[in-house]
Design a protein around this motif. Structure first.
Motif, mmCIF file in Angstrom:
data_model
loop_
_atom_site.group_PDB
_atom_site.id
_atom_site.type_symbol
_atom_site.label_atom_id
_atom_site.label_comp_id
_atom_site.label_asym_id
_atom_site.label_seq_id
_atom_site.Cartn_x
_atom_site.Cartn_y
_atom_site.Cartn_z
ATOM 1 N N ARG A 86 17.636 -10.465 18.856
ATOM 2 C CA ARG A 86 18.893 -9.494 19.247
ATOM 3 C C ARG A 86 18.667 -8.104 18.677
ATOM 4 O O ARG A 86 18.008 -8.061 17.516
ATOM 5 C CB ARG A 86 19.966 -10.161 18.744
ATOM 6 C CG ARG A 86 21.344 -9.282 19.035
ATOM 7 C CD ARG A 86 22.583 -9.827 18.629
ATOM 8 N NE ARG A 86 22.932 -11.078 19.267
ATOM 9 C CZ ARG A 86 23.498 -10.998 20.649
ATOM 10 N NH1 ARG A 86 23.980 -9.730 20.982
ATOM 11 N NH2 ARG A 86 23.846 -12.120 21.344
ATOM 12 N N LEU A 138 20.685 -4.665 17.749
ATOM 13 C CA LEU A 138 21.769 -4.093 17.583
ATOM 14 C C LEU A 138 21.497 -2.737 17.537
ATOM 15 O O LEU A 138 20.592 -2.213 16.824
ATOM 16 C CB LEU A 138 22.532 -4.383 16.258
ATOM 17 C CG LEU A 138 22.897 -6.271 16.582
ATOM 18 C CD1 LEU A 138 21.783 -6.950 15.774
ATOM 19 C CD2 LEU A 138 24.327 -6.312 15.828
ATOM 20 N N TRP A 196 21.643 -8.457 23.253
ATOM 21 C CA TRP A 196 21.722 -6.832 22.561
ATOM 22 C C TRP A 196 23.382 -6.617 22.315
ATOM 23 O O TRP A 196 24.146 -7.348 22.886
ATOM 24 C CB TRP A 196 21.344 -5.691 23.348
ATOM 25 C CG TRP A 196 21.957 -5.603 24.654
ATOM 26 C CD1 TRP A 196 21.756 -6.441 25.870
ATOM 27 C CD2 TRP A 196 23.077 -4.462 25.221
ATOM 28 N NE1 TRP A 196 22.573 -6.022 26.969
ATOM 29 C CE2 TRP A 196 23.433 -5.011 26.412
ATOM 30 C CE3 TRP A 196 23.653 -3.741 24.669
ATOM 31 C CZ2 TRP A 196 24.515 -4.137 27.182
ATOM 32 C CZ3 TRP A 196 24.648 -2.903 25.164
ATOM 33 C CH2 TRP A 196 24.910 -3.351 26.643
ATOM 34 N N THR A 197 23.741 -5.860 21.356
ATOM 35 C CA THR A 197 24.973 -5.441 20.775
ATOM 36 C C THR A 197 24.871 -3.979 20.650
ATOM 37 O O THR A 197 24.040 -3.344 19.998
ATOM 38 C CB THR A 197 25.346 -6.225 19.668
ATOM 39 O OG1 THR A 197 25.445 -7.501 19.664
ATOM 40 C CG2 THR A 197 26.872 -5.890 19.355
ATOM 41 N N SER A 198 25.725 -3.352 21.204
ATOM 42 C CA SER A 198 25.645 -1.754 21.015
ATOM 43 C C SER A 198 27.005 -1.381 20.354
ATOM 44 O O SER A 198 28.203 -1.879 20.802
ATOM 45 C CB SER A 198 26.073 -1.060 22.478
ATOM 46 O OG SER A 198 26.087 0.145 22.258
ATOM 47 N N ILE A 230 28.932 -8.230 11.314
ATOM 48 C CA ILE A 230 28.429 -8.415 12.779
ATOM 49 C C ILE A 230 27.104 -9.154 12.588
ATOM 50 O O ILE A 230 27.025 -10.072 13.482
ATOM 51 C CB ILE A 230 28.662 -7.212 13.634
ATOM 52 C CG1 ILE A 230 30.151 -6.935 13.981
ATOM 53 C CG2 ILE A 230 27.790 -7.426 14.873
ATOM 54 C CD1 ILE A 230 29.968 -5.412 14.631
ATOM 55 N N HIS A 289 29.221 -11.017 18.750
ATOM 56 C CA HIS A 289 29.493 -9.704 19.559
ATOM 57 C C HIS A 289 28.348 -9.391 20.373
ATOM 58 O O HIS A 289 27.133 -8.807 19.939
ATOM 59 C CB HIS A 289 29.776 -8.809 18.533
ATOM 60 C CG HIS A 289 30.848 -9.023 17.375
ATOM 61 N ND1 HIS A 289 32.258 -9.072 17.885
ATOM 62 C CD2 HIS A 289 30.956 -9.969 16.250
ATOM 63 C CE1 HIS A 289 33.063 -9.369 16.772
ATOM 64 N NE2 HIS A 289 32.256 -10.039 15.860
ATOM 65 N N ASP A 290 28.530 -9.385 21.659
ATOM 66 C CA ASP A 290 27.793 -9.098 22.501
ATOM 67 C C ASP A 290 27.764 -7.869 23.509
ATOM 68 O O ASP A 290 29.167 -7.733 23.626
ATOM 69 C CB ASP A 290 27.183 -10.515 23.338
ATOM 70 C CG ASP A 290 26.121 -10.362 24.297
ATOM 71 O OD1 ASP A 290 25.075 -10.443 23.665
ATOM 72 O OD2 ASP A 290 25.977 -10.531 25.455
ATOM 73 N N THR A 337 30.285 -2.694 21.778
ATOM 74 C CA THR A 337 31.432 -3.352 20.877
ATOM 75 C C THR A 337 31.898 -2.086 20.081
ATOM 76 O O THR A 337 31.088 -1.417 19.475
ATOM 77 C CB THR A 337 30.431 -4.184 19.600
ATOM 78 O OG1 THR A 337 30.073 -5.447 20.430
ATOM 79 C CG2 THR A 337 31.494 -4.972 18.730
#
Length: 282
Positions: free
Chosen positions: A99, A101, A134-136, A182, A189-190, A193
């Protein structure tokens, strides 16, 4: 393993500190352009790796073994930030990262007058097309910036700005702590965010707060952009920085930083710091 870039900076460095309160040093690695600057982490048993977005050939090795990779947005004053972020994301894909981030920003949009907003939006599109989870992390505008954005109000008695609008001033310290939570949530959390303070005061409202802090009347004066430019030039501010800041005030006026979200407080388990706290510290 959690791998963190930019850990010699204030944001991601604080995130690593919070992570180490919950996981063993062997479960964290940091990547930095200058490994000597990360000595405080190596002393704690954290592996320090060399890596530079501008040197993509070495990045896959720097990111190897990452279940989660926290990428800090580039602050290279001369670099093409989107291209640098592309290098990092492509290297993460090559390394088989689980993942990614990314430290984005509230107001990430293709039409944001504040230039970093367009960079963050473009980077999010790269993440969405990467094929990797991914998490932004769309952090609210960092509250410590008020020491520049609000100007020398304690001295002048006036907050003078070339545009007013609501901004969810968010403490960088709170954002760093929340990002650690997170990361420890293992993918809960995808996608985009949002992490912001619970309110978004205008500069006019901040003037009222500043008055309470100072014990005297502080006013807010909204001037036209050209007058503000001239005042900045007279104060010796570089023209490039003035243009950069004007983008912020335009974006605030157009509402790009107006949104708030309760997630930050939920992650922290307490009320986030406020704009009042930041003003009191200036």
């Amino acid at each position: 393993m959690i791998i963190v870039t930019g850990a010699t900076g204030a944001l991601n460095g604080a995130t690593v500190d919070h992570l180490l309160e919950h996981v063993a040093p062997a479960d964290v690695a940091v990547v930095t352009r200058d490994v000597a600057k990360a000595e405080r982490f190596s002393r704690r048993g954290v592996e320090v790796r060399q890596g530079d977005y501008a040197d993509p050939g070495g990045l896959p090795e720097a990111y190897a073994g990452a279940d989660q990779l926290l990428l800090v947005s580039s602050n290279d004053p001369a670099g093409d930030h989107v291209a640098l972020h592309r290098n990092a994301i492509e290297a993460a894909v090559t390394a088989g990262v689980g993942r990614i981030l990314y430290t984005s920003h509230q107001g990430a949009a293709p039409d944001n007058p504040f230039h970093p907003g367009t960079t963050h939006y473009a980077t999010e599109q790269l993440l969405a097309g990467s094929g990797v989870a991914w998490t932004s992390l769309r952090n609210g505008f960092y509250a410590h910036s008020l020491q520049w954005m609000a100007g020398p109000w304690r001295k002048t008695g006036v907050i003078t700005v070339p545009g007013d609008g609501p901004v969810s001033w968010t403490a960088r310290e709170d954002a760093a702590e929340a990002v650690a939570v997170i990361l420890l949530s293992d993918g809960a959390h995808d996608g985009p965010t949002t992490l912001t303070a619970p309110t978004a005061p205008t500069f006019a409202e901040l003037a009222v707060t500043a008055s309470e802090i100072a014990g005297r009347t502080i006013t807010c004066e909204v001037v036209d952009e050209e007058s503000w430019r001239q005042a900045q030039a007279a104060a010796g501010a570089p023209e490039g920085m003035t243009a950069f800041l004007l983008g912020f005030y335009r974006a605030a006026r157009e509402g790009f930083f107006a949104g708030t979200d309760p997630l930050l407080g939920d992650l922290l388990g307490r009320e986030p710091r406020t704009a009042r706290d930041a003003l009191a510290a200036t």
